[in-house]
Scaffold this motif. Structure first.
Motif, PDB file in Angstrom:
ATOM      1  N   GLN A  82      -2.145 -23.722  16.753  1.00 38.43           N
ATOM      2  CA  GLN A  82      -2.634 -23.515  15.390  1.00 38.43           C
ATOM      3  C   GLN A  82      -2.742 -22.000  15.186  1.00 38.43           C
ATOM      4  O   GLN A  82      -3.483 -21.333  15.898  1.00 38.43           O
ATOM      5  CB  GLN A  82      -4.003 -24.174  15.199  1.00 38.43           C
ATOM      6  N   ILE A  83      -1.978 -21.480  14.231  1.00 41.72           N
ATOM      7  CA  ILE A  83      -1.991 -20.040  13.964  1.00 41.72           C
ATOM      8  C   ILE A  83      -2.810 -19.799  12.709  1.00 41.72           C
ATOM      9  O   ILE A  83      -2.464 -20.270  11.615  1.00 41.72           O
ATOM     10  CB  ILE A  83      -0.561 -19.493  13.817  1.00 41.72           C
ATOM     11  N   ASN A  84      -3.872 -19.086  12.829  1.00 45.87           N
ATOM     12  CA  ASN A  84      -4.838 -18.915  11.746  1.00 45.87           C
ATOM     13  C   ASN A  84      -4.897 -17.448  11.334  1.00 45.87           C
ATOM     14  O   ASN A  84      -5.749 -16.694  11.797  1.00 45.87           O
ATOM     15  CB  ASN A  84      -6.213 -19.391  12.201  1.00 45.87           C
ATOM     16  N   ILE A  85      -3.971 -17.057  10.456  1.00 45.54           N
ATOM     17  CA  ILE A  85      -3.964 -15.657  10.014  1.00 45.54           C
ATOM     18  C   ILE A  85      -4.058 -15.519   8.502  1.00 45.54           C
ATOM     19  O   ILE A  85      -4.122 -14.411   7.982  1.00 45.54           O
ATOM     20  CB  ILE A  85      -2.683 -14.940  10.500  1.00 45.54           C
ATOM     21  N   PHE A  86      -4.079 -16.653   7.777  1.00 42.28           N
ATOM     22  CA  PHE A  86      -4.072 -16.575   6.316  1.00 42.28           C
ATOM     23  C   PHE A  86      -5.283 -15.802   5.812  1.00 42.28           C
ATOM     24  O   PHE A  86      -5.151 -14.887   4.979  1.00 42.28           O
ATOM     25  CB  PHE A  86      -4.042 -17.978   5.709  1.00 42.28           C
ATOM     26  N   ASP A  87      -6.475 -16.150   6.290  1.00 47.47           N
ATOM     27  CA  ASP A  87      -7.694 -15.482   5.809  1.00 47.47           C
ATOM     28  C   ASP A  87      -7.675 -14.007   6.149  1.00 47.47           C
ATOM     29  O   ASP A  87      -8.131 -13.168   5.361  1.00 47.47           O
ATOM     30  CB  ASP A  87      -8.929 -16.145   6.411  1.00 47.47           C
ATOM     31  N   GLN A  88      -7.151 -13.677   7.321  1.00 47.62           N
ATOM     32  CA  GLN A  88      -7.076 -12.267   7.716  1.00 47.62           C
ATOM     33  C   GLN A  88      -6.123 -11.507   6.802  1.00 47.62           C
ATOM     34  O   GLN A  88      -6.430 -10.389   6.357  1.00 47.62           O
ATOM     35  CB  GLN A  88      -6.627 -12.153   9.167  1.00 47.62           C
ATOM     36  N   LEU A  89      -4.972 -12.120   6.521  1.00 49.38           N
ATOM     37  CA  LEU A  89      -4.005 -11.469   5.624  1.00 49.38           C
ATOM     38  C   LEU A  89      -4.587 -11.300   4.224  1.00 49.38           C
ATOM     39  O   LEU A  89      -4.399 -10.259   3.575  1.00 49.38           O
ATOM     40  CB  LEU A  89      -2.719 -12.299   5.569  1.00 49.38           C
ATOM     41  N   ASP A  90      -5.306 -12.325   3.763  1.00 49.75           N
ATOM     42  CA  ASP A  90      -5.899 -12.255   2.423  1.00 49.75           C
ATOM     43  C   ASP A  90      -6.906 -11.121   2.347  1.00 49.75           C
ATOM     44  O   ASP A  90      -6.934 -10.367   1.368  1.00 49.75           O
ATOM     45  CB  ASP A  90      -6.562 -13.594   2.095  1.00 49.75           C
ATOM     46  N   SER A  91      -7.716 -10.975   3.394  1.00 54.52           N
ATOM     47  CA  SER A  91      -8.698  -9.888   3.416  1.00 54.52           C
ATOM     48  C   SER A  91      -8.003  -8.531   3.442  1.00 54.52           C
ATOM     49  O   SER A  91      -8.436  -7.584   2.765  1.00 54.52           O
ATOM     50  CB  SER A  91      -9.604 -10.025   4.633  1.00 54.52           C
ATOM     51  N   LEU A  92      -6.908  -8.434   4.231  1.00 55.66           N
ATOM     52  CA  LEU A  92      -6.176  -7.168   4.309  1.00 55.66           C
ATOM     53  C   LEU A  92      -5.564  -6.799   2.959  1.00 55.66           C
ATOM     54  O   LEU A  92      -5.539  -5.621   2.579  1.00 55.66           O
ATOM     55  CB  LEU A  92      -5.092  -7.263   5.380  1.00 55.66           C
ATOM     56  N   LEU A  93      -5.080  -7.814   2.248  1.00 55.29           N
ATOM     57  CA  LEU A  93      -4.505  -7.534   0.930  1.00 55.29           C
ATOM     58  C   LEU A  93      -5.592  -7.063  -0.037  1.00 55.29           C
ATOM     59  O   LEU A  93      -5.370  -6.137  -0.835  1.00 55.29           O
ATOM     60  CB  LEU A  93      -3.792  -8.769   0.389  1.00 55.29           C
ATOM     61  N   GLN A  94      -6.761  -7.699   0.031  1.00 55.81           N
ATOM     62  CA  GLN A  94      -7.854  -7.300  -0.846  1.00 55.81           C
ATOM     63  C   GLN A  94      -8.295  -5.860  -0.550  1.00 55.81           C
ATOM     64  O   GLN A  94      -8.728  -5.146  -1.449  1.00 55.81           O
ATOM     65  CB  GLN A  94      -9.042  -8.256  -0.681  1.00 55.81           C
ATOM     66  N   GLU A  95      -8.177  -5.480   0.720  1.00 56.25           N
ATOM     67  CA  GLU A  95      -8.588  -4.137   1.115  1.00 56.25           C
ATOM     68  C   GLU A  95      -7.512  -3.096   0.830  1.00 56.25           C
ATOM     69  O   GLU A  95      -7.756  -1.895   0.987  1.00 56.25           O
ATOM     70  CB  GLU A  95      -8.925  -4.119   2.613  1.00 56.25           C
ATOM     71  N   GLN A  96      -6.323  -3.552   0.467  1.00 58.43           N
ATOM     72  CA  GLN A  96      -5.217  -2.628   0.224  1.00 58.43           C
ATOM     73  C   GLN A  96      -5.574  -1.703  -0.928  1.00 58.43           C
ATOM     74  O   GLN A  96      -5.897  -2.142  -2.028  1.00 58.43           O
ATOM     75  CB  GLN A  96      -3.939  -3.420  -0.076  1.00 58.43           C
ATOM     76  N   ASN A  97      -5.539  -0.433  -0.695  1.00 57.03           N
ATOM     77  CA  ASN A  97      -5.889   0.562  -1.702  1.00 57.03           C
ATOM     78  C   ASN A  97      -4.893   0.507  -2.860  1.00 57.03           C
ATOM     79  O   ASN A  97      -3.706   0.193  -2.676  1.00 57.03           O
ATOM     80  CB  ASN A  97      -5.876   1.949  -1.052  1.00 57.03           C
ATOM     81  N   GLN A  98      -5.383   0.797  -4.062  1.00 52.99           N
ATOM     82  CA  GLN A  98      -4.521   0.750  -5.233  1.00 52.99           C
ATOM     83  C   GLN A  98      -3.346   1.710  -5.128  1.00 52.99           C
ATOM     84  O   GLN A  98      -2.313   1.506  -5.749  1.00 52.99           O
ATOM     85  CB  GLN A  98      -5.340   1.090  -6.485  1.00 52.99           C
ATOM     86  N   THR A  99      -3.510   2.766  -4.326  1.00 59.05           N
ATOM     87  CA  THR A  99      -2.416   3.734  -4.179  1.00 59.05           C
ATOM     88  C   THR A  99      -1.570   3.472  -2.944  1.00 59.05           C
ATOM     89  O   THR A  99      -0.631   4.211  -2.671  1.00 59.05           O
ATOM     90  CB  THR A  99      -2.980   5.161  -4.108  1.00 59.05           C
ATOM     91  N   SER A 100      -1.930   2.409  -2.149  1.00 56.17           N
ATOM     92  CA  SER A 100      -1.209   2.154  -0.903  1.00 56.17           C
ATOM     93  C   SER A 100       0.256   1.848  -1.164  1.00 56.17           C
ATOM     94  O   SER A 100       1.136   2.211  -0.376  1.00 56.17           O
ATOM     95  CB  SER A 100      -1.861   0.986  -0.149  1.00 56.17           C
ATOM     96  N   TRP A 101       0.528   1.161  -2.292  1.00 58.30           N
ATOM     97  CA  TRP A 101       1.932   0.824  -2.560  1.00 58.30           C
ATOM     98  C   TRP A 101       2.757   2.071  -2.816  1.00 58.30           C
ATOM     99  O   TRP A 101       3.944   2.113  -2.489  1.00 58.30           O
ATOM    100  CB  TRP A 101       2.042  -0.151  -3.732  1.00 58.30           C
ATOM    101  N   VAL A 102       2.103   3.127  -3.350  1.00 58.74           N
ATOM    102  CA  VAL A 102       2.805   4.378  -3.557  1.00 58.74           C
ATOM    103  C   VAL A 102       3.042   5.069  -2.208  1.00 58.74           C
ATOM    104  O   VAL A 102       4.131   5.563  -1.924  1.00 58.74           O
ATOM    105  CB  VAL A 102       2.006   5.307  -4.500  1.00 58.74           C
ATOM    106  N   THR A 103       1.986   5.043  -1.352  1.00 55.58           N
ATOM    107  CA  THR A 103       2.110   5.641  -0.023  1.00 55.58           C
ATOM    108  C   THR A 103       3.212   4.962   0.761  1.00 55.58           C
ATOM    109  O   THR A 103       3.981   5.599   1.493  1.00 55.58           O
ATOM    110  CB  THR A 103       0.785   5.538   0.731  1.00 55.58           C
ATOM    111  N   GLY A 104       3.306   3.659   0.591  1.00 58.40           N
ATOM    112  CA  GLY A 104       4.300   2.888   1.326  1.00 58.40           C
ATOM    113  C   GLY A 104       5.720   3.213   0.962  1.00 58.40           C
ATOM    114  O   GLY A 104       6.647   2.839   1.703  1.00 58.40           O
ATOM    115  N   LEU A 105       5.920   3.892  -0.146  1.00 54.77           N
ATOM    116  CA  LEU A 105       7.286   4.260  -0.530  1.00 54.77           C
ATOM    117  C   LEU A 105       7.870   5.270   0.447  1.00 54.77           C
ATOM    118  O   LEU A 105       9.093   5.341   0.614  1.00 54.77           O
ATOM    119  CB  LEU A 105       7.276   4.847  -1.950  1.00 54.77           C
ATOM    120  N   VAL A 106       6.972   6.048   1.082  1.00 51.43           N
ATOM    121  CA  VAL A 106       7.469   7.095   1.969  1.00 51.43           C
ATOM    122  C   VAL A 106       6.891   7.025   3.386  1.00 51.43           C
ATOM    123  O   VAL A 106       7.385   7.672   4.301  1.00 51.43           O
ATOM    124  CB  VAL A 106       7.156   8.497   1.380  1.00 51.43           C
TER     125      VAL A 106
END
Length: 460
Positions: A82-106
């Protein structure tokens, strides 16, 4: 100039629209260049990332090796985890900074990865998978050997180190496999799960036993026997030593008992024939009687065991049983009563000096006084002699003023006021039933000189 500002306004408007669109897009998705547990989840929603990561993890395989040689592989998917990572991924997404997607470009974004809590595997399933992969049988593998104290003629006692062997601790191997899958490792070394010896060479109890054995290399017990020294050497002590089924130091009591028997053969006087310098006959040979001593082998065996347990050198006398032990081999000594049957005379010696001589009447023929080396064991005043007279075939009770018992058949020394005379041939017609009849006026003196254990030497 107006055209420049117009162009700049268009670019700003375009960027603003792009940022707004990107911000809305990545509010439900992971930024570009984002990885989780080394799996690229760029632009994926939580659901999509969960599926992709799960698929990647399910494909993981683990190689079991032994001494570096591959033995078998186990695929995680076969363990139905049983692989239980959904809740962890959801929390990580919620914690993703609004500017992280811009940082991720480079720049690459590595999120906190997979941990032990994300993977749930039935231990029984793991055990079955290990069994299927390795087909382990403990009977075909060497069991671990505990460290123990061994002995050889060349080196004496020494500690034989523990041996790990090759028998596998299946519970430990299962733990290593689970830990490896949860940690993302690719190999497990089976030898890391070998059963370990319960007792190692550094074991505290084993070391204590070893130190005790070492102490016996310097231990000796000295027995003072009749003026002689008998040294129980370390070599003899070690010959008695053995290790029981629990590897505990113990000693062979039978060997100690037998050793004391050899000392009795050399020193004990009990049941011995002796030579004695008599007053009137010179040297005579004495038959055994109640006088004599020996080492009490039962008591002394236990005393030696106590000495060995203490492991401290000791000098002492052994436990003695019997009568006449005086620290020398001459158990008659210089104070004794001498009864010369041939000359019908009794002498008393105190510290080598004759203090009394008197005629006596000993046993009549048929009820003879029995010769031997005896010792007084009972003194009574007054007393009553009770017994059976084989000549008259009657029981009797005879009062006397003094009684000195010296053997275990009823013989003794006592006053006899019924005797008309003493000494000479009186014993032929008026002899006793085995006792030493003594003149009534002399017997009080004999009684005063006598004491328990005083030797009584009777000879013909």
């Amino acid at each position: 100039m107006k055209r420049f500002w117009k162009t700049l306004l268009v670019i700003a408007l375009f960027l603003g629209i792009g940022y707004t669109v990107g911000d809305q897009f990545y509010s439900q998705r992971f930024a570009r260049n984002t990885t989780f547990a080394n799996v690229d989840i760029s632009h994926l929603t939580v659901e999509a990332a969960n599926g992709k990561i799960t698929q990647e993890i399910m494909s993981n395989t683990l190689t079991l090796t032994e001494d570096g040689t591959p033995l078998a592989t186990i695929q995680l998917a076969d363990l139905e985890p049983q692989i239980n990572i959904f809740d962890q991924l959801d929390s990580l997404l919620q914690e993703q900074n609004q500017t992280s997607w811009v940082t991720g470009l480079v720049t690459a974004i590595e999120l906190d990865g997979f941990n032990a809590g994300n993977l749930d595997i039935n231990p029984q399933t793991v055990s079955q998978a290990i069994d299927d992969a390795l087909q382990l049988t403990s009977q075909e593998r060497q069991v671990p050997q505990n460290a123990y104290i061994a002995y050889s003629q060349d080196t004496g006692y020494y500690i034989e180190p523990e041996q790990t062997g090759t028998q596998i601790d299946e519970e430990k191997l299962r733990y290593l496999v689970l830990e490896a899958f949860q940690g993302g490792e690719t190999t497990v070394e089976v030898s890391d799960a070998y059963r370990q010896a319960e007792i190692t060479a550094t074991n505290e109890n084993l070391q204590a036993e070893w130190n005790q054995i070492q102490a016996y290399n310097d231990l000796q017990i000295t027995l003072l026997i009749a003026g002689y020294e008998e040294v129980i050497t370390p070599e003899r002590i070690l010959s008695w030593l053995y290790l029981d089924e629990n590897n505990q130091v113990t000693f062979d009591e039978t060997m100690i008992f037998d050793y004391l028997g050899t000392l009795n053969d050399q020193y004990a006087t009990y049941d011995d024939y002796r030579y004695f310098n008599s007053t009137l006959q010179g040297q005579v040979q004495l038959v055994p009687g109640t006088l004599g001593w020996s080492i009490d082998r039962e008591a002394e065996t236990q005393a030696i065991l106590s000495d060995l347990d203490a492991a401290v050198p000791v000098v002492r006398e052994p436990a003695i049983v019997g009568v006449g032990y005086n620290g020398t081999l001459d158990d008659i000594g210089t104070s004794y009563i001498e009864v010369d049957i041939l000359n019908q005379t009794m002498f008393v010696y105190i510290d080598g000096v004759q203090v009394l001589a008197t005629p006596v009447v000993t046993g009549q023929i048929g009820t003879n006084t029995i010769p031997g080396a005896y010792a007084i064991w009972n003194l009574e005043s007054p007393s009553a002699l009770v017994g059976y007279n084989p000549r008259t075939e009657r029981d009797y009770v005879q009062p006397v003023d003094y009684w000195l018992a010296f053997d275990d058949t009823g013989q003794g020394i006592h006053d006899a006021n019924w005797q008309p005379s003493f000494g000479g041939d009186a014993y032929l017609t008026n002899g006793s039933l085995g006792c030493v009849n003594t003149p009534p006026d002399i017997m009080p003196l004999v009684f005063d000189y006598a004491y328990p254990g005083m030797p009584v030497i009777v000879f013909e």
